[in-house]
Design a protein around this motif. Structure first.
Motif, PDB file in Angstrom:
ATOM      1  N   SER A 132     -27.378  29.954 -50.768  1.00 42.63           N
ATOM      2  CA  SER A 132     -26.272  30.905 -50.749  1.00 42.63           C
ATOM      3  C   SER A 132     -25.947  32.362 -51.018  1.00 42.63           C
ATOM      4  O   SER A 132     -25.449  32.716 -50.005  1.00 42.63           O
ATOM      5  N   GLY A 133     -27.742  32.892 -51.735  1.00 43.27           N
ATOM      6  CA  GLY A 133     -27.593  34.287 -52.143  1.00 43.27           C
ATOM      7  C   GLY A 133     -26.928  34.745 -52.885  1.00 43.27           C
ATOM      8  O   GLY A 133     -25.801  34.546 -53.762  1.00 43.27           O
ATOM      9  N   ALA A 134     -26.097  36.179 -52.053  1.00 46.74           N
ATOM     10  CA  ALA A 134     -25.337  36.835 -52.764  1.00 46.74           C
ATOM     11  C   ALA A 134     -24.282  36.272 -52.280  1.00 46.74           C
ATOM     12  O   ALA A 134     -23.669  36.618 -53.162  1.00 46.74           O
ATOM     13  N   GLY A 135     -23.969  35.014 -52.102  1.00 44.28           N
ATOM     14  CA  GLY A 135     -22.726  34.700 -51.537  1.00 44.28           C
ATOM     15  C   GLY A 135     -21.661  35.480 -51.092  1.00 44.28           C
ATOM     16  O   GLY A 135     -19.928  35.840 -51.574  1.00 44.28           O
ATOM     17  N   ILE A 136     -21.469  36.204 -49.731  1.00 40.55           N
ATOM     18  CA  ILE A 136     -20.463  37.332 -49.204  1.00 40.55           C
ATOM     19  C   ILE A 136     -19.947  36.237 -48.551  1.00 40.55           C
ATOM     20  O   ILE A 136     -18.578  36.702 -48.211  1.00 40.55           O
ATOM     21  N   LYS A 137     -21.207  35.681 -47.672  1.00 35.36           N
ATOM     22  CA  LYS A 137     -20.646  35.088 -46.221  1.00 35.36           C
ATOM     23  C   LYS A 137     -19.633  34.327 -46.710  1.00 35.36           C
ATOM     24  O   LYS A 137     -18.629  34.285 -45.782  1.00 35.36           O
ATOM     25  N   ILE A 138     -19.453  34.001 -47.573  1.00 35.89           N
ATOM     26  CA  ILE A 138     -18.880  32.255 -47.365  1.00 35.89           C
ATOM     27  C   ILE A 138     -17.256  32.818 -48.155  1.00 35.89           C
ATOM     28  O   ILE A 138     -16.370  31.680 -47.676  1.00 35.89           O
ATOM     29  N   ARG A 139     -17.507  34.023 -48.254  1.00 34.41           N
ATOM     30  CA  ARG A 139     -15.657  34.642 -48.516  1.00 34.41           C
ATOM     31  C   ARG A 139     -15.097  34.590 -47.506  1.00 34.41           C
ATOM     32  O   ARG A 139     -13.424  34.352 -47.517  1.00 34.41           O
ATOM     33  N   LEU A 140     -15.238  34.406 -45.882  1.00 33.02           N
ATOM     34  CA  LEU A 140     -15.174  34.583 -45.341  1.00 33.02           C
ATOM     35  C   LEU A 140     -14.483  33.932 -44.756  1.00 33.02           C
ATOM     36  O   LEU A 140     -12.980  33.662 -44.308  1.00 33.02           O
ATOM     37  N   LEU A 141     -15.166  32.563 -45.001  1.00 29.15           N
ATOM     38  CA  LEU A 141     -14.400  31.151 -44.605  1.00 29.15           C
ATOM     39  C   LEU A 141     -13.124  30.624 -45.947  1.00 29.15           C
ATOM     40  O   LEU A 141     -12.572  30.404 -45.425  1.00 29.15           O
ATOM     41  N   LEU A 142     -13.308  31.055 -46.947  1.00 30.63           N
ATOM     42  CA  LEU A 142     -12.681  30.754 -48.019  1.00 30.63           C
ATOM     43  C   LEU A 142     -11.587  31.103 -47.269  1.00 30.63           C
ATOM     44  O   LEU A 142     -10.519  30.750 -48.343  1.00 30.63           O
ATOM     45  N   LYS A 143     -10.668  32.124 -47.238  1.00 31.60           N
ATOM     46  CA  LYS A 143     -10.498  33.327 -47.359  1.00 31.60           C
ATOM     47  C   LYS A 143      -9.593  32.511 -45.593  1.00 31.60           C
ATOM     48  O   LYS A 143      -8.201  31.979 -46.046  1.00 31.60           O
ATOM     49  N   ALA A 144     -10.020  31.519 -44.913  1.00 38.15           N
ATOM     50  CA  ALA A 144      -9.431  31.248 -43.655  1.00 38.15           C
ATOM     51  C   ALA A 144      -9.341  29.919 -44.351  1.00 38.15           C
ATOM     52  O   ALA A 144      -8.386  29.230 -43.552  1.00 38.15           O
ATOM     53  N   LEU A 145      -9.269  29.293 -45.418  1.00 36.52           N
ATOM     54  CA  LEU A 145      -8.969  27.571 -44.939  1.00 36.52           C
ATOM     55  C   LEU A 145      -8.392  27.544 -45.509  1.00 36.52           C
ATOM     56  O   LEU A 145      -7.505  27.824 -46.859  1.00 36.52           O
ATOM     57  N   ASP A 146      -7.819  26.249 -45.416  1.00 34.83           N
ATOM     58  CA  ASP A 146      -6.668  25.408 -45.889  1.00 34.83           C
ATOM     59  C   ASP A 146      -7.122  24.721 -47.103  1.00 34.83           C
ATOM     60  O   ASP A 146      -6.923  23.346 -47.512  1.00 34.83           O
ATOM     61  N   ARG A 147      -6.771  25.421 -48.524  1.00 29.53           N
ATOM     62  CA  ARG A 147      -6.505  24.916 -49.842  1.00 29.53           C
ATOM     63  C   ARG A 147      -8.110  24.513 -49.775  1.00 29.53           C
ATOM     64  O   ARG A 147      -8.215  22.900 -50.245  1.00 29.53           O
ATOM     65  N   PRO A 148      -8.946  24.587 -49.656  1.00 30.27           N
ATOM     66  CA  PRO A 148     -10.379  24.454 -50.227  1.00 30.27           C
ATOM     67  C   PRO A 148     -10.744  23.844 -51.672  1.00 30.27           C
ATOM     68  O   PRO A 148      -9.617  24.431 -51.884  1.00 30.27           O
ATOM     69  N   ALA A 149     -11.497  22.561 -51.685  1.00 30.20           N
ATOM     70  CA  ALA A 149     -11.197  21.421 -53.220  1.00 30.20           C
ATOM     71  C   ALA A 149     -11.951  21.925 -53.980  1.00 30.20           C
ATOM     72  O   ALA A 149     -11.859  22.270 -54.995  1.00 30.20           O
ATOM     73  N   ALA A 150     -13.151  22.744 -53.582  1.00 29.56           N
ATOM     74  CA  ALA A 150     -14.317  22.998 -54.395  1.00 29.56           C
ATOM     75  C   ALA A 150     -15.845  23.689 -53.847  1.00 29.56           C
ATOM     76  O   ALA A 150     -15.623  23.227 -51.625  1.00 29.56           O
TER      77      ALA A 150
END
Ligand SMILES: C[S@@+](CC[C@H](N)C(=O)[O-])C[C@H]1O[C@@H](n2cnc3c(N)ncnc32)[C@H](O)[C@@H]1O
Length: 326
Positions: A92-110
């Motif tokens: 996951s490294g600096a955890g930057i790219k996941i932010r793009l997905l987390l913003k688009a996902l419907d109610r991510p659980a974890a």
């Protein structure tokens, strides 16, 4: 799972490889007829910071291109992943790219970031917890090339599971290793899971070589940092000025190889072991395999994944694949 009271950040599951494992890998790698060192050890705290600097270099097209793809297609990816998903990110490294997905996902659980570089992982998870304070974040420091279990998430329920493996880190594996890794993730994530993988594409060799040997020398410093780490953690005597970073294109295996080439005949001590180097002798430190879209889809099928969508940038420099367990 114990959690911070203000955010959903859980305690780190710490399975960091031990110093003994590091020592054994280094001794084994330097003892063979062709010297090698595993690329996973490039990432200590300093190495992870240097990698983040590489991501901002003009020559390093993979990061900005993959980010553009993720930005443009985040909602298509979110549709495939589904609502209330448990997300596991490998490397996951600096955890930057996941932010793009987390913003688009419907109610991510974890979100479960998995990385070998412990301090960097802890810092990145804390940053993310501030941005997504309602999200359960359960970081795991582990070597994903060895089997490991995901932490229990008490009180959290999810309707879907997705793996995320960006950065073309899959290119660090040989084809056979990549099939083994993807086969393992299928078992880890469970049936019905989706996997989103970033894969760098075969392209002009000069573009590739520049990406792994930039003008400012950051990649050279990143590669040489492995010797600095061996000196610090294992009592090594490498003189960094006596080694030179080289990025080579291996046309037959369609990969960029990073090497550290000895500039003279010399002897280096690591702990109690002595290693001789002739002038020009190299330590092979990393592979970055490049794929065609069809080549990677065939690899995924060999690992039991069914390829779904693939997204690319206009210049077809980079690809992001969605796979589902078949
Ligand atoms: C090429 S970087 C990619 C970082 C980030 N995912 C991105 O796309 O920018 C590889 C990441 O994987 C981690 N990594 C490398 N080998 C690993 C291993 N065997 N187990 C766990 N993490 C590893 C490194 O610490 C680093 O954060």
């Amino acid at each position: 799972m114990s959690k911070s009271t203000e955010t959903g950040l859980a305690e780190l599951q710490d399975l960091e490889p031990s110093l003994e494992e590091f020592r054994a890998s280094v001794v084994e790698g330097l003892s063979g007829p062709e010297k090698t060192l595993p690329c996973k050890f490039l990432y200590d705290r300093h190495g992870s910071r240097l990698f983040d600097d590489i991501c901002n270099l003009p020559e390093y097209y993979p990061t900005r291109t993959e980010r553009q793809i993720l930005e443009r297609y985040a909602h298509d990816i979110a549709d495939i992943v589904g609502s209330k998903a448990r997300l596991v990110e490998f490397g996951s490294g600096a955890g930057i790219k996941i932010r793009l997905l987390l913003k688009a996902l419907d109610r991510p659980a974890a979100y479960l970031p998995v990385d070998i570089s412990r301090e960097h992982l802890v810092a990145a998870s804390a940053d993310l917890a501030k941005m997504f304070s309602d999200l359960c974040i359960a970081p795991v420091c582990a070597d994903y090339t060895a089997p490991f279990a995901l932490p229990e998430l008490s009180g959290v329920t999810w309707d879907a599971t997705a793996g995320f493996f960006p950065g073309s880190t899959i290119g660090n594996f040989t084809r056979a290793e990549a099939v083994g890794f993807l086969t393992g993730t299928r078992a880890l994530l469970g049936s019905g899971a989706v996997m989103i993988v970033g894969v760098d594409l075969v392209k002009d060799v000069d573009v590739l070589r520049a990406a792994y040997d930039d003008g400012a020398g950051v990649t050279a410093n990143f590669n040489l940092n492995l010797l600095r780490r061996i000196n610090r953690e294992l009592g090594g005597t490498f003189e960094l000025g006596r080694f030179h970073h080289e990025a080579r294109w291996n046309a037959k295996l369609e990969r960029i190889e990073m090497h550290l080439v000895s500039l003279c005949e010399q002897e280096v001590i690591v702990g109690t072991k002595r290693f001789g180097f002739s002038e020009g002798e190299a330590i092979h430190t990393e592979n970055s395999h490049k794929y065609s879209v069809e080549g990677f889809r065939a690899l995924a099928r060999d690992a039991g994944w069914e390829p779904l969508e693939v997204w690319m940038d206009e210049r077809k420099l980079f690809s992001v694949h969605a796979l589902r367990t078949s």
